[in-house]
Design a protein around this motif. Structure first.
Motif, PDB file in Angstrom:
ATOM      1  N   TRP A   1       0.833  -1.211   0.000  1.00 18.87           N
ATOM      2  CA  TRP A   1       0.000   0.000   0.000  1.00 18.87           C
ATOM      3  C   TRP A   1       0.868   1.261   0.000  1.00 18.87           C
ATOM      4  N   ASP A   2       1.957   1.218   0.702  1.00 20.98           N
ATOM      5  CA  ASP A   2       2.844   2.371   0.804  1.00 20.98           C
ATOM      6  C   ASP A   2       3.364   2.741  -0.587  1.00 20.98           C
ATOM      7  N   GLN A   3       3.837   1.742  -1.308  1.00 20.59           N
ATOM      8  CA  GLN A   3       4.327   1.954  -2.675  1.00 20.59           C
ATOM      9  C   GLN A   3       3.185   2.419  -3.578  1.00 20.59           C
ATOM     10  N   PHE A   4       2.037   1.800  -3.371  1.00 16.02           N
ATOM     11  CA  PHE A   4       0.851   2.130  -4.172  1.00 16.02           C
ATOM     12  C   PHE A   4       0.490   3.613  -4.034  1.00 16.02           C
ATOM     13  N   PHE A   5       0.412   4.090  -2.792  1.00 16.97           N
ATOM     14  CA  PHE A   5       0.018   5.490  -2.581  1.00 16.97           C
ATOM     15  C   PHE A   5       1.149   6.460  -2.917  1.00 16.97           C
ATOM     16  N   GLU A   6       2.361   5.958  -2.863  1.00 17.08           N
ATOM     17  CA  GLU A   6       3.515   6.731  -3.302  1.00 17.08           C
ATOM     18  C   GLU A   6       3.349   7.079  -4.788  1.00 17.08           C
ATOM     19  N   ASP A   7       2.852   6.119  -5.545  1.00 19.92           N
ATOM     20  CA  ASP A   7       2.696   6.275  -7.003  1.00 19.92           C
ATOM     21  C   ASP A   7       1.508   7.149  -7.400  1.00 19.92           C
ATOM     22  N   LEU A   8       0.516   7.258  -6.511  1.00 21.59           N
ATOM     23  CA  LEU A   8      -0.694   8.007  -6.848  1.00 21.59           C
ATOM     24  C   LEU A   8      -0.675   9.390  -6.186  1.00 21.59           C
ATOM     25  N   ASP A   9      -0.550  10.442  -6.988  1.00 22.46           N
ATOM     26  CA  ASP A   9      -0.451  11.795  -6.423  1.00 22.46           C
ATOM     27  C   ASP A   9      -1.723  12.229  -5.690  1.00 22.46           C
ATOM     28  N   TYR A  10      -2.820  11.578  -6.013  1.00 23.19           N
ATOM     29  CA  TYR A  10      -4.113  11.992  -5.442  1.00 23.19           C
ATOM     30  C   TYR A  10      -4.158  11.808  -3.919  1.00 23.19           C
ATOM     31  N   PHE A  11      -3.432  10.811  -3.433  1.00 21.05           N
ATOM     32  CA  PHE A  11      -3.479  10.499  -1.998  1.00 21.05           C
ATOM     33  C   PHE A  11      -2.184  10.856  -1.285  1.00 21.05           C
ATOM     34  N   GLU A  12      -2.344  11.213  -0.021  1.00 19.57           N
ATOM     35  CA  GLU A  12      -1.186  11.572   0.791  1.00 19.57           C
ATOM     36  C   GLU A  12      -1.441  11.030   2.206  1.00 19.57           C
ATOM     37  N   TRP A  13      -0.424  10.490   2.838  1.00 23.00           N
ATOM     38  CA  TRP A  13      -0.624   9.972   4.205  1.00 23.00           C
ATOM     39  C   TRP A  13      -0.977  11.109   5.157  1.00 23.00           C
ATOM     40  N   LEU A  14      -1.978  10.887   6.014  1.00 24.66           N
ATOM     41  CA  LEU A  14      -2.310  11.886   7.036  1.00 24.66           C
ATOM     42  C   LEU A  14      -1.146  12.007   8.024  1.00 24.66           C
ATOM     43  N   VAL A  15      -0.564  10.864   8.392  1.00 22.61           N
ATOM     44  CA  VAL A  15       0.561  10.859   9.328  1.00 22.61           C
ATOM     45  C   VAL A  15       1.854  10.914   8.510  1.00 22.61           C
ATOM     46  N   GLU A  16       2.584  12.013   8.654  1.00 20.27           N
ATOM     47  CA  GLU A  16       3.750  12.221   7.782  1.00 20.27           C
ATOM     48  C   GLU A  16       4.901  11.262   8.101  1.00 20.27           C
ATOM     49  N   ASN A  17       5.138  11.039   9.375  1.00 24.99           N
ATOM     50  CA  ASN A  17       6.260  10.197   9.782  1.00 24.99           C
ATOM     51  C   ASN A  17       5.885   8.705   9.727  1.00 24.99           C
ATOM     52  N   PRO A  18       6.505   7.941   8.811  1.00 25.58           N
ATOM     53  CA  PRO A  18       6.147   6.525   8.671  1.00 25.58           C
ATOM     54  C   PRO A  18       6.285   5.738   9.976  1.00 25.58           C
ATOM     55  N   ALA A  19       7.220   6.145  10.844  1.00 27.91           N
ATOM     56  CA  ALA A  19       7.439   5.416  12.099  1.00 27.91           C
ATOM     57  C   ALA A  19       6.242   5.538  13.045  1.00 27.91           C
ATOM     58  N   LEU A  20       5.376   6.544  12.810  1.00 24.14           N
ATOM     59  CA  LEU A  20       4.223   6.740  13.692  1.00 24.14           C
ATOM     60  C   LEU A  20       2.931   6.195  13.085  1.00 24.14           C
ATOM     61  N   ARG A  21       3.047   5.600  11.887  1.00 20.13           N
ATOM     62  CA  ARG A  21       1.854   5.083  11.219  1.00 20.13           C
ATOM     63  C   ARG A  21       1.495   3.683  11.682  1.00 20.13           C
ATOM     64  N   SER A  22       0.196   3.440  11.740  1.00 21.33           N
ATOM     65  CA  SER A  22      -0.278   2.116  12.107  1.00 21.33           C
ATOM     66  C   SER A  22      -0.182   1.166  10.918  1.00 21.33           C
ATOM     67  N   LYS A  23       0.062  -0.090  11.247  1.00 20.49           N
ATOM     68  CA  LYS A  23       0.113  -1.147  10.260  1.00 20.49           C
ATOM     69  C   LYS A  23      -1.299  -1.591   9.866  1.00 20.49           C
ATOM     70  N   THR A  24      -2.254  -1.276  10.731  1.00 16.11           N
ATOM     71  CA  THR A  24      -3.592  -1.857  10.569  1.00 16.11           C
ATOM     72  C   THR A  24      -4.667  -0.889  10.078  1.00 16.11           C
ATOM     73  N   VAL A  25      -4.472   0.405  10.338  1.00 17.18           N
ATOM     74  CA  VAL A  25      -5.452   1.400   9.887  1.00 17.18           C
ATOM     75  C   VAL A  25      -4.710   2.485   9.117  1.00 17.18           C
ATOM     76  N   MET A  26      -5.082   2.667   7.840  1.00 17.56           N
ATOM     77  CA  MET A  26      -4.404   3.660   7.012  1.00 17.56           C
ATOM     78  C   MET A  26      -5.321   4.863   6.835  1.00 17.56           C
ATOM     79  N   ALA A  27      -4.815   6.042   7.184  1.00 18.27           N
ATOM     80  CA  ALA A  27      -5.585   7.277   6.990  1.00 18.27           C
ATOM     81  C   ALA A  27      -4.892   8.086   5.900  1.00 18.27           C
TER      82      ALA A  27
END
Ligand SMILES: *Cc1c(COP(=O)(O)O)cnc(C)c1O
Length: 350
Positions: free
Chosen positions: A267-293
């Motif tokens: 999913w990380d690579q997937f959203f990296e490729d799509l400009d439309y989406f951006e992670w709400l949580v900027e720091n990957p170390a603080l992101r959950s493995k189970t819920v993606m915002a």
């Protein structure tokens, strides 16, 4: 309809089969003081201990909801005060519910792009309350942070962790806290209406010292019943049975965690490729493995396109309602369903 909603969420596909068997075997009608029930209760606890790597000296009990666990902690484990670290809707609600029941709540909000501030620990609080995966914004409190919190506290302070969106999905060292709890409609992939609570020897001792007996769900009463493989009220026997059957089939929490880790990489690579989406949580170390915002310009449009193709995606929650979507990365979701959803998102939002 395939649900990527982060709770209530997709249930394991085997659940229909198990419900049928439960019906045929009369499980739904068994008396909760009967030998059959006591065996089911004992078997379910031992399968959980095995599959989730619960420490030998910890207790496992069943209650109705994570919300109930918030109250049990306030009523039965808190002398006067608890400290609540929160950065989202569930952690905040926990503090608010507790505030109605105890004499003091120390509220410690923190930013979703910062780690939980362990240096802010209040050394007088009876319980330190942490929401491990904040389901409303997809943040996660790591084991390293929990360990730091454990080192920073006084040894008589309990650490309680709301693990509703992580327990059953993430391989957690349960020794890092005294109280763990989770409803079953998130990572456990089951219908709502039950929660699991795991307690350290220190938590049990605290319950004994405080000896709260004022409530139907006073922890001592729950533990006393559990020691006889019974429950403090007529329980959700069907959910206990479904938990037993699904966990029995599980390959164990380490393998489940590995699966979710690999999927998150995808999913990380997937959203990296799509400009439309951006992670709400900027720091990957603080992101959950189970819920993606994910932040995006038109969440309504994303949900609608998904819905038209029979996928359910989660709303943004609380303050993030208008500009985010949430997608669950829970174990019950199948690989081909992830392929299906990602194909759809790529088609419309590339
Ligand atoms: C869903 C959720 C809850 C509430 O669960 P209930 O079963 O409704 O009590 C509490 N905490 C977190 C982190 C959650 O995700």
């Amino acid at each position: 309809m395939i649900s990527f909603y982060p709770g209530p969420s997709r249930v394991y596909s085997k659940v229909t089969e198990y419900i049928y068997e439960a019906y045929m075997d009369g499980i739904m009608s068994i008396n909760h003081r009967s030998q059959d029930f006591m065996k089911l209760y004992a078997d379910t606890r031992s399968v959980l201990v095995e599959k989730l790597d619960v420490p030998e000296d910890y207790q496992v009990v069943f209650v109705s909801a994570a919300t109930e666990c918030w109250e049990i902690i306030a009523q039965s484990l808190t002398r006067e005060s608890s400290q609540h670290f929160h950065n989202g809707a569930f952690g905040k609600k926990w503090a608010e519910y507790t505030d109605k029941l105890t004499s003091q709540v120390v509220s410690t909000p923190f930013d979703l792009n910062e780690a939980l501030p362990v240096t802010a620990v209040d050394l007088t609080a009876d319980v330190l309350c942490v929401t491990q995966c904040e389901t409303s914004n997809g943040t996660y409190v790591s084991e390293a942070t929990l360990k730091q919190l454990g080192d920073a506290r006084n040894t008589d302070q309990l650490i309680a962790v709301d693990a509703t969106s992580s327990l059953g999905g993430v391989d957690i060292n349960l020794r890092l806290a005294d109280v763990w709890f989770a409803s079953v409609q998130k990572c456990f992939g089951l219908p709502a209406g039950m929660a699991i609570m795991i307690l350290s020897p220190d938590a049990v001792r605290r319950a004994e010292v405080l000896a709260d007996k004022k409530h139907y769900n006073s922890l001592l009463w729950i533990l006393e019943n559990a020691s006889k493989n019974q429950s403090h009220h007529t329980p959700n026997v069907l959910d206990i049975y479904l938990l037993y059957r699904t966990q029995l089939k599980s390959k164990g929490i380490a393998k489940t965690d590995h699966k979710l880790t690999e999927r998150l990489k995808y999913w990380d690579q997937f959203f990296e490729d799509l400009d439309y989406f951006e992670w709400l949580v900027e720091n990957p170390a603080l992101r959950s493995k189970t819920v993606m915002a994910l932040k995006c310009p038109e969440p309504e449009k994303v949900k609608k396109k998904a819905r038209n193709a029979d996928f359910v995606i989660g709303n943004g929650y609380g303050p993030w309602r208008e500009d985010t979507i949430r997608i669950a990365n829970f174990p019950a979701i199948k690989g081909k369903e992830i392929e299906g959803l990602s194909k759809l998102l790529r088609k419309y939002f590339n």
